[in-house]
Write a protein that holds these residues in place. Structure first.
Motif, PDB file in Angstrom:
ATOM      1  N   ASN A 137       0.816  -1.220   0.000  1.00 26.98           N
ATOM      2  CA  ASN A 137       0.000   0.000   0.000  1.00 26.98           C
ATOM      3  C   ASN A 137       0.845   1.262   0.000  1.00 26.98           C
ATOM      4  O   ASN A 137       0.342   2.347  -0.340  1.00 26.98           O
ATOM      5  CB  ASN A 137      -0.926   0.001   1.214  1.00 26.98           C
ATOM      6  CG  ASN A 137      -1.923  -1.136   1.191  1.00 26.98           C
ATOM      7  OD1 ASN A 137      -2.344  -1.576   0.106  1.00 26.98           O
ATOM      8  ND2 ASN A 137      -2.298  -1.626   2.360  1.00 26.98           N
ATOM      9  N   ALA A 138       2.121   1.135   0.415  1.00 24.29           N
ATOM     10  CA  ALA A 138       2.979   2.319   0.489  1.00 24.29           C
ATOM     11  C   ALA A 138       3.682   2.625  -0.828  1.00 24.29           C
ATOM     12  O   ALA A 138       4.315   3.680  -0.959  1.00 24.29           O
ATOM     13  CB  ALA A 138       4.025   2.124   1.591  1.00 24.29           C
ATOM     14  N   MET A 149       7.221  10.784  -2.875  1.00 22.87           N
ATOM     15  CA  MET A 149       8.277  11.289  -1.990  1.00 22.87           C
ATOM     16  C   MET A 149       9.453  11.883  -2.760  1.00 22.87           C
ATOM     17  O   MET A 149      10.279  12.580  -2.181  1.00 22.87           O
ATOM     18  CB  MET A 149       8.791  10.164  -1.098  1.00 22.87           C
ATOM     19  CG  MET A 149       7.784   9.662  -0.086  1.00 22.87           C
ATOM     20  SD  MET A 149       8.499   8.381   0.973  1.00 22.87           S
ATOM     21  CE  MET A 149       7.083   7.991   2.010  1.00 22.87           C
ATOM     22  N   VAL A 150       9.533  11.556  -4.044  1.00 15.66           N
ATOM     23  CA  VAL A 150      10.665  12.035  -4.831  1.00 15.66           C
ATOM     24  C   VAL A 150      10.608  13.564  -4.956  1.00 15.66           C
ATOM     25  O   VAL A 150       9.592  14.125  -5.373  1.00 15.66           O
ATOM     26  CB  VAL A 150      10.665  11.378  -6.231  1.00 15.66           C
ATOM     27  CG1 VAL A 150      11.854  11.897  -7.061  1.00 15.66           C
ATOM     28  CG2 VAL A 150      10.734   9.870  -6.088  1.00 15.66           C
ATOM     29  N   LYS A 174       7.606  13.740   7.563  1.00 17.02           N
ATOM     30  CA  LYS A 174       6.240  13.522   8.036  1.00 17.02           C
ATOM     31  C   LYS A 174       5.611  12.306   7.366  1.00 17.02           C
ATOM     32  O   LYS A 174       4.952  11.484   8.022  1.00 17.02           O
ATOM     33  CB  LYS A 174       5.386  14.751   7.764  1.00 17.02           C
ATOM     34  CG  LYS A 174       3.969  14.658   8.322  1.00 17.02           C
ATOM     35  CD  LYS A 174       3.196  15.928   8.082  1.00 17.02           C
ATOM     36  CE  LYS A 174       1.817  15.831   8.749  1.00 17.02           C
ATOM     37  NZ  LYS A 174       1.061  14.620   8.341  1.00 17.02           N
ATOM     38  N   MET A 175       5.803  12.162   6.049  1.00 13.01           N
ATOM     39  CA  MET A 175       5.235  11.014   5.351  1.00 13.01           C
ATOM     40  C   MET A 175       5.868   9.708   5.853  1.00 13.01           C
ATOM     41  O   MET A 175       5.176   8.702   6.052  1.00 13.01           O
ATOM     42  CB  MET A 175       5.453  11.161   3.841  1.00 13.01           C
ATOM     43  CG  MET A 175       4.649  12.303   3.203  1.00 13.01           C
ATOM     44  SD  MET A 175       4.866  12.390   1.417  1.00 13.01           S
ATOM     45  CE  MET A 175       4.087  10.880   0.900  1.00 13.01           C
ATOM     46  N   GLY A 194       5.632   4.793   9.199  1.00  8.63           N
ATOM     47  CA  GLY A 194       6.165   4.024  10.325  1.00  8.63           C
ATOM     48  C   GLY A 194       5.144   3.845  11.439  1.00  8.63           C
ATOM     49  O   GLY A 194       5.078   2.778  12.075  1.00  8.63           O
ATOM     50  N   PHE A 195       4.321   4.876  11.658  1.00  2.61           N
ATOM     51  CA  PHE A 195       3.291   4.779  12.700  1.00  2.61           C
ATOM     52  C   PHE A 195       2.278   3.700  12.349  1.00  2.61           C
ATOM     53  O   PHE A 195       1.885   2.899  13.203  1.00  2.61           O
ATOM     54  CB  PHE A 195       2.607   6.137  12.863  1.00  2.61           C
ATOM     55  CG  PHE A 195       1.579   6.160  13.957  1.00  2.61           C
ATOM     56  CD1 PHE A 195       1.948   6.455  15.253  1.00  2.61           C
ATOM     57  CD2 PHE A 195       0.241   5.878  13.684  1.00  2.61           C
ATOM     58  CE1 PHE A 195       1.007   6.479  16.269  1.00  2.61           C
ATOM     59  CE2 PHE A 195      -0.704   5.887  14.700  1.00  2.61           C
ATOM     60  CZ  PHE A 195      -0.316   6.195  15.996  1.00  2.61           C
ATOM     61  N   ARG A 196       1.851   3.651  11.072  1.00  3.63           N
ATOM     62  CA  ARG A 196       0.880   2.625  10.671  1.00  3.63           C
ATOM     63  C   ARG A 196       1.482   1.221  10.787  1.00  3.63           C
ATOM     64  O   ARG A 196       0.802   0.281  11.240  1.00  3.63           O
ATOM     65  CB  ARG A 196       0.408   2.887   9.232  1.00  3.63           C
ATOM     66  CG  ARG A 196      -0.482   4.099   9.078  1.00  3.63           C
ATOM     67  CD  ARG A 196      -1.237   4.055   7.762  1.00  3.63           C
ATOM     68  NE  ARG A 196      -0.332   4.023   6.615  1.00  3.63           N
ATOM     69  CZ  ARG A 196       0.132   5.115   5.993  1.00  3.63           C
ATOM     70  NH1 ARG A 196      -0.238   6.324   6.438  1.00  3.63           N
ATOM     71  NH2 ARG A 196       0.922   5.001   4.952  1.00  3.63           N
TER      72      ARG A 196
END
Length: 332
Positions: free
Chosen positions: A138-139, A146-147, A156-157, A162-164
């Motif tokens: 999904n990432a 992000m590029v 932040k992204m 990482g949080f998920r």
């Protein structure tokens, strides 16, 4: 203790430290490291300049790592105390040779007791692999965006990603820990239960061996029977049915008490009582109603008042037979 529960709280403690404490600690760490790197070219190699810079770097790293590690340690200690009921065993801290022995370690690995742990570890690895694969899949669209991003939005992204991932792994570990706690408690209670052999051994220790008790009971019964037969030899009279029951009575003239039952029996025992009475010239009187009534009474008990009249007549008859003038009279 459930190891999976400890793994869960370790992940939760690390998750809490990283996402709640780390944002407040990073600023000081970045400031310290920026100053060290900015002045790296001017650090004097002599007079301990390099050592001082190294110490500052180590202190900056510890200021970032120690609070997170302390959070994990507090979570793990709390979970351990909750599982063991605040039981502390200092003896476990003592050094033991088998803990560092390769042979003992090989035996633990090769033993059958580690097989369930191996299956649990493989299942846990499979679950985490599936979770990380789904998150990574999904990432992929997000990674393309992000590029060319500035460091702030990029960080932040990455933090959200990482949080998920951490939340999914902690949720999965929570389910695994719950199942492991249930299994550990079930296995612990099962081990505490006594087997059939344990129950037999405990009964033997508390109540005695049934075979020994049976043997002792038989010996006591045999001794009591022998004492009863010996009492027939000194009895006053034997009342019979005449063949099915026999009750031996003793009465001491002037004793003040009622006649007492010293022996009784039926069938074979009654025949033996009659035989002993004949051998010792004890009078035998046939009185079926009285014999049946006296047979129901316990040994060494005095006859009740309702039988006084009949028993008194029998004893008077026996005494009459024992007078010198009646020595030649039959005793039955």
């Amino acid at each position: 203790m459930s190891r999976e529960a400890m793994s869960f709280v370790a992940l939760l403690g690390g998750f809490t430290g990283i996402f709640m404490l780390l944002p407040y600690l990073v600023a000081d760490f970045v400031h310290s490291m920026r100053a060290l790197m900015a002045n790296a070219g001017t650090v004097p190699m002599a007079q301990g300049g390099l050592l001082n810079s190294t110490n500052h770097a180590i202190e900056a790293g510890l200021s970032l790592a120690v609070p997170i590690a302390a959070t994990v340690a507090v979570f793990c200690l709390a979970a351990g105390f909750l599982q063991t009921g605040f039981l502390i065993h200092p003896g476990s801290l003592l050094p033991k040779f088998e803990r560092i022995s390769p042979l003992a370690g090989f035996k633990r690995i090769a033993g059958g007791g580690t097989l369930p742990d191996t299956f649990k570890a493989l299942a846990k690895f499979a679950v985490f692999a599936i979770i990380m694969w789904n998150i990574s899949r999904n990432a992929i669209p997000t990674a393309a965006r992000m590029v060319g991003l500035e460091p702030g939005p990029l960080l932040k992204m990455m933090s959200d990603l990482g949080f998920r991932a951490a939340a999914a792994m902690i949720g999965a570990q929570l389910v695994i820990a719950g199942a492991d706690i249930f299994w550990m408690r079930f296995r612990h209670i099962s081990k505490l239960k006594m087997s059939r052999e344990d129950l037999k051994d405990e009964y033997k220790n508390t109540e005695g061996d049934p075979h020994v008790k049976g043997r002792q009971k038989a010996l006591r019964a045999k001794a009591a029977k022998q004492r009863m037969m010996d009492a027939v030899k000194t009895s006053t009279v034997v009342v019979t049915n005449p063949t099915h029951y026999a009750v031996a009575l003793v009465y001491e003239r002037g004793g003040g008490g009622a006649p007492k039952i010293v022996a009784k029996g039926m069938d074979d025992v009654a025949a033996r009582i009659r035989e002993i009475a004949q051998d010792n010239r004890i009078p035998i009187v046939a009185n079926p109603p009285l014999a049946r009534a006296l047979f129901t009474l316990p040994l060494d008990s005095e006859i009740p008042a309702e039988h006084f009249k009949v028993v008194a007549a029998i004893i008077a008859y026996v005494w009459k037979l024992k007078r010198p003038a009646n020595r030649s009279a039959p005793l039955r």
